[in-house]
Scaffold this motif. Structure first.
Motif, mmCIF file in Angstrom:
data_model
loop_
_atom_site.group_PDB
_atom_site.id
_atom_site.type_symbol
_atom_site.label_atom_id
_atom_site.label_comp_id
_atom_site.label_asym_id
_atom_site.label_seq_id
_atom_site.Cartn_x
_atom_site.Cartn_y
_atom_site.Cartn_z
ATOM 1 N N LYS A 9 44.289 39.826 30.802
ATOM 2 C CA LYS A 9 43.984 41.193 31.251
ATOM 3 C C LYS A 9 44.930 42.197 30.603
ATOM 4 C CE LYS A 9 41.795 40.680 35.810
ATOM 5 N NZ LYS A 9 41.871 41.077 37.248
ATOM 6 N N VAL A 33 38.571 52.709 34.469
ATOM 7 C CA VAL A 33 38.192 51.312 34.289
ATOM 8 C C VAL A 33 38.156 50.604 35.638
ATOM 9 C CG1 VAL A 33 38.821 49.114 33.222
ATOM 10 C CG2 VAL A 33 39.121 51.259 31.960
ATOM 11 N N LEU A 36 37.666 44.851 36.053
ATOM 12 C CA LEU A 36 38.016 44.141 34.817
ATOM 13 C C LEU A 36 38.200 42.658 35.118
ATOM 14 C CD1 LEU A 36 38.927 43.941 31.870
ATOM 15 C CD2 LEU A 36 41.221 44.673 32.608
ATOM 16 N N PHE A 45 33.965 44.578 32.173
ATOM 17 C CA PHE A 45 34.531 45.663 32.998
ATOM 18 C C PHE A 45 33.543 46.827 33.044
ATOM 19 C CE2 PHE A 45 36.177 46.306 28.694
ATOM 20 C CZ PHE A 45 35.974 47.656 28.453
#
Length: 362
Positions: A9, A33, A36, A45
């Motif tokens: 990530k 965002v 994710l 995402f």
């Protein structure tokens, strides 16, 4: 050959830091965002725009984000969805929402809308005496006489001015606060009926009524008026109290029929105005008689002389006596007040209007 290092990530977020918006800040800096996830070489995402209109413009940004993530070592698939958090923004020029009602705002003392020279309240002790019909036709008669006239329908539970004046549009508001009134037959108009669906009941307590009246007096762009007529609801309640104490009233006119039951309640209206120190400019006797259209005979259905006697007793003028007239009712239902035309009733209202003008009341 060893497998590439699995993507994390942190790797994806570092890549997204390189995707900038027009202001130079990144997707992550704008907190756009969501959701994710990294599963092996698959990255998913969501880019969440503030509304649907912005989302439609962010297609290239989504493509750029997908590209930089796809190029990361160890990524076999990158899936980026574009969604919107809220509803679409209103189109440019769309009028802001305007809400009528609510608790009244504090004010230091009685006030009057800018540009309005006089405010006249038209009241009655009871309903069914034709007060709104008188208010509407008197406003039109004054306008025909060359006066700049406004008509405020303060009968919030039973607004009838929209129907009688033939207007059913909603007033505009450039900023959600200022109200642009409507116009018909030479009269500037405002009514709670313009803001409500026809047939829908107004179920409000006293503070809401007072707040609505305050808005319709203070937030409406009345413009330059010689006189603003306020058609009050029947009785002696919250609206009457608010108008008499919070606005600079020039005076009041009381409408009654000649019958004893109506006069009992008319006396209460007179007493209310006296208690609130609002001068009564005169009484109007409505439905004074019925003239038979076939034989011309006069029938005093509700008695005779009661309002004239009351006016003499109270030492106030009798401004006029108006007969029951079928044409008046038909004209009101059709949205063109009888005072706008010619004939006996138009002349009767013109005579009352002339008396008010000559007396400096309008």
């Amino acid at each position: 050959m060893s497998d590439p290092t699995p993507v994390t990530k942190a790797d994806v977020e570092a890549a997204l830091e390189r995707v900038g918006l027009p202001d130079g800040r990144s997707l992550l800096a704008h907190d756009l965002v969501r959701a994710l996830s990294v599963e092996g070489g698959i990255v998913r995402f969501v880019i969440e725009a503030p509304n649907a209109d912005v989302a439609r413009q962010m297609g290239p940004l989504r493509d750029a984000a997908e590209k930089v993530v796809s190029e990361l070592p160890g990524v076999t698939q990158a899936t980026v969805a574009l969604t919107a958090h809220g509803p679409a923004a209103k189109p440019a020029g769309a009028p802001p929402s305007l809400k009528i009602g609510g608790h009244p705002k504090p004010q230091e003392g009685p006030s009057k809308p800018s540009g309005v020279k006089r405010i006249l309240a038209i009241g009655s002790g009871k309903g069914g005496v034709g007060k709104s019909t008188v208010s509407t036709n008197l406003a039109v008669a004054l306008a025909k006489a060359g006066r700049k006239v406004g008509l405020l329908d303060a009968d919030i539970y039973g607004p009838s001015i929209p129907r009688m004046m033939g207007v059913n549009k909603k007033p505009a508001s450039p900023d959600g606060k200022t109200i642009i009134p409507l116009h018909a037959h030479g009269v500037t108009l405002m009514s709670i009926g313009f803001m409500m669906e026809e047939g829908k009941a107004v179920v409000w307590r006293g503070p809401m009524l007072m707040g609505a009246l305050q808005q319709m007096l203070g937030q409406v762009e009345w413009g330059e008026l010689d006189v603003l007529l306020v058609d009050l609801p029947p009785g002696t309640g919250d609206v009457q109290l608010t108008l008499c104490t919070k606005s600079e009233l020039s005076g009041a006119i009381v409408v009654s029929t000649p019958q004893d039951v109506a006069l009992i309640d008319a006396r209460k209206a007179l007493d209310m105005f006296a208690t609130l120190k609002t001068p009564v400019l005169g009484l109007i006797e409505n439905m004074s008689m019925f003239v038979c259209p076939d034989c011309g005979a006069e029938h005093e259905i509700f008695g005779s002389g009661g309002v004239a006697a009351e006016a003499a007793k109270m030492d106030v003028p009798l401004l006029g006596a108006l007969p029951i007239d079928l044409e008046t009712r038909l004209a009101g239902d059709a949205g063109t007040p009888v005072a706008a035309g010619e004939g006996v009733m138009a002349k009767a209202y013109a005579q009352i209007a002339d008396g008010l003008i000559r007396g400096g009341m309008a």
